[in-house]
Design a protein around this motif. Structure first.
Motif, PDB file in Angstrom:
ATOM      1  N   GLY A 175      10.685 -81.460  -4.031  1.00 54.17           N
ATOM      2  CA  GLY A 175      11.143 -82.843  -4.049  1.00 54.17           C
ATOM      3  C   GLY A 175      10.087 -83.790  -4.565  1.00 54.17           C
ATOM      4  O   GLY A 175       8.880 -83.514  -4.521  1.00 54.17           O
ATOM      5  N   LEU A 176      10.525 -84.914  -5.103  1.00 48.16           N
ATOM      6  CA  LEU A 176       9.580 -85.882  -5.666  1.00 48.16           C
ATOM      7  C   LEU A 176       8.672 -86.488  -4.611  1.00 48.16           C
ATOM      8  O   LEU A 176       7.617 -87.028  -4.937  1.00 48.16           O
ATOM      9  N   ASN A 181       7.726 -79.637  -9.771  1.00 47.20           N
ATOM     10  CA  ASN A 181       7.284 -78.506 -10.580  1.00 47.20           C
ATOM     11  C   ASN A 181       8.071 -78.401 -11.872  1.00 47.20           C
ATOM     12  O   ASN A 181       8.160 -77.340 -12.482  1.00 47.20           O
ATOM     13  N   LYS A 182       8.664 -79.509 -12.300  1.00 46.39           N
ATOM     14  CA  LYS A 182       9.463 -79.528 -13.510  1.00 46.39           C
ATOM     15  C   LYS A 182       8.703 -80.060 -14.716  1.00 46.39           C
ATOM     16  O   LYS A 182       9.147 -79.915 -15.834  1.00 46.39           O
TER      17      LYS A 182
END
Length: 360
Positions: A175-176, A181-182
């Motif tokens: 989660g942000l 991890n994107k």
């Protein structure tokens, strides 16, 4: 009942802070609600509202109206008997206020949202009194009151059921709030501040043709370099080749990087600031006619000089020779013979001169 002494010192400062929290807009909403349900006016201003609600009668009438218009009221409300006392005795009025607080709590208002009896009866915290009445209006909306309401909308539970597949799909995503991890990451970093590997591939997969080339990230070996520099600040060798391979024709020429010997130089100077010799030739090769002359570089003897000057600033004699010597030198050069001087005798008589008048 004796009146309480007015607050002083720290109590007065606290009372002023609580008074600053009083919201006129919330008071107007409560005043409008009483007008709609009971057709009663509680007035405007904290002191007027305190005076009209102090006996607790209007508060109990408000609860009675709410109980009557709520079909599905909480079960605790059935145990509360809302009956007010019209006596002007202080303790009876305070009992009415206590009865309102119990009925509001049974209707759903939490304990931490209820004001104290003295907050209304002594006017200590009228902002809390208004907040409690608005909270009663919020619970009326929650319990389905059939009539005019006040206060904020109640917060309802929003329960959601997710399937196992939906829960599992989020395990691979950070989660942000904790990061992500994107996007770009620090994958491959061995330690804080260590070198990051741009491409983590096996060494045997590299193209052999590029092993002799340094990439621009680390520099390049395709242009001028510092090859041959022995140390920082040392002399750079323009050409690192053997002496035997150097061209023999250029050994007598100094390159422009180190200087040149093709133009004027300081050859012949004996030291820094010393006189430079224009022509370094042997003394026996000099022209004998010029040996008695001093060149203009050092001085000059062909014009006027300071010969005969006796001291700095003294009067210069144009010619320091005797007149007789000058006459003799002139006669020798020109061949002129000066006449002999004539000496007259003192006894020689002079002939008188007679003038004749022609008019006679």
């Amino acid at each position: 009942m004796a009146e309480r002494m007015k607050p002083m010192g720290m109590d007065r400062a606290l009372s002023s802070k609580m008074g600053a929290k009083y919201d006129p807009q919330a008071e107007a909403e409560v005043r409008h609600w009483f007008k709609q349900l009971l057709n009663e006016d509680i007035g405007e201003g904290s002191m007027t509202v305190e005076k009209n609600l102090k006996d607790g009668i209007l508060l109990i009438k408000l609860l009675q109206k709410l109980y009557e218009g709520t079909p599905n009221k909480p079960a605790a409300c059935d145990k509360i008997k809302l009956k007010f006392n019209t006596s002007q005795a202080p303790f009876k009025q305070m009992e009415n206020i206590e009865l309102f607080l119990k009925g509001a709590n049974a209707y759903g208002v939490p304990d931490n949202s209820l004001f104290q009896t003295v907050d209304l009866y002594e006017g200590r915290n009228m902002a809390m009194v208004i907040a409690t009445i608005l909270q009663v209006g919020t619970e009326a909306q929650r319990n389905g009151f059939q009539g005019e309401t006040a206060g904020n909308k109640p917060v309802e539970k929003n329960v959601r059921d997710f399937s196992y597949a939906q829960l599992k799909s989020g395990h691979g995503t950070v989660g942000l709030q904790a990061g992500t991890n994107k996007l770009d990451s620090q994958k491959g970093m061995t330690a804080m501040g260590a070198v990051r590997h741009i491409s983590d591939i096996r060494a045997d997969k590299f193209d052999k043709t590029s092993e002799g080339v340094i990439t621009l990230q680390a520099g390049t070996n395709q242009w001028a370099s510092q090859k041959g520099m022995t140390a920082i600040g040392a002399v750079r060798h323009i050409s690192d080749l053997k002496v035997s391979q150097a061209c023999q024709e250029g050994q007598a020429t100094i390159s422009l990087q180190s200087g040149t010997n093709k133009f004027d130089s300081q050859k012949g100077t004996r030291g820094f600031g010393a006189v430079r010799h224009i022509s370094d030739i042997r003394a026996d090769d000099l022209l004998l006619e010029g040996t008695d002359k001093i060149s203009p570089v050092i001085s000059y003897t062909g014009g006027d000089s300071q010969k005969g000057m006796r001291g700095f600033g003294a009067q210069r004699h144009v010619s320091d020779i005797k007149i007789t010597d000058l006459a003799e030198e002139y006669c020798k050069k020109t061949g002129f013979k000066p006449p002999k001087p004539v000496i007259q005798s003192e006894t020689t008589e002079q002939t008188p001169v007679v003038t004749v008048d022609e008019t006679e």
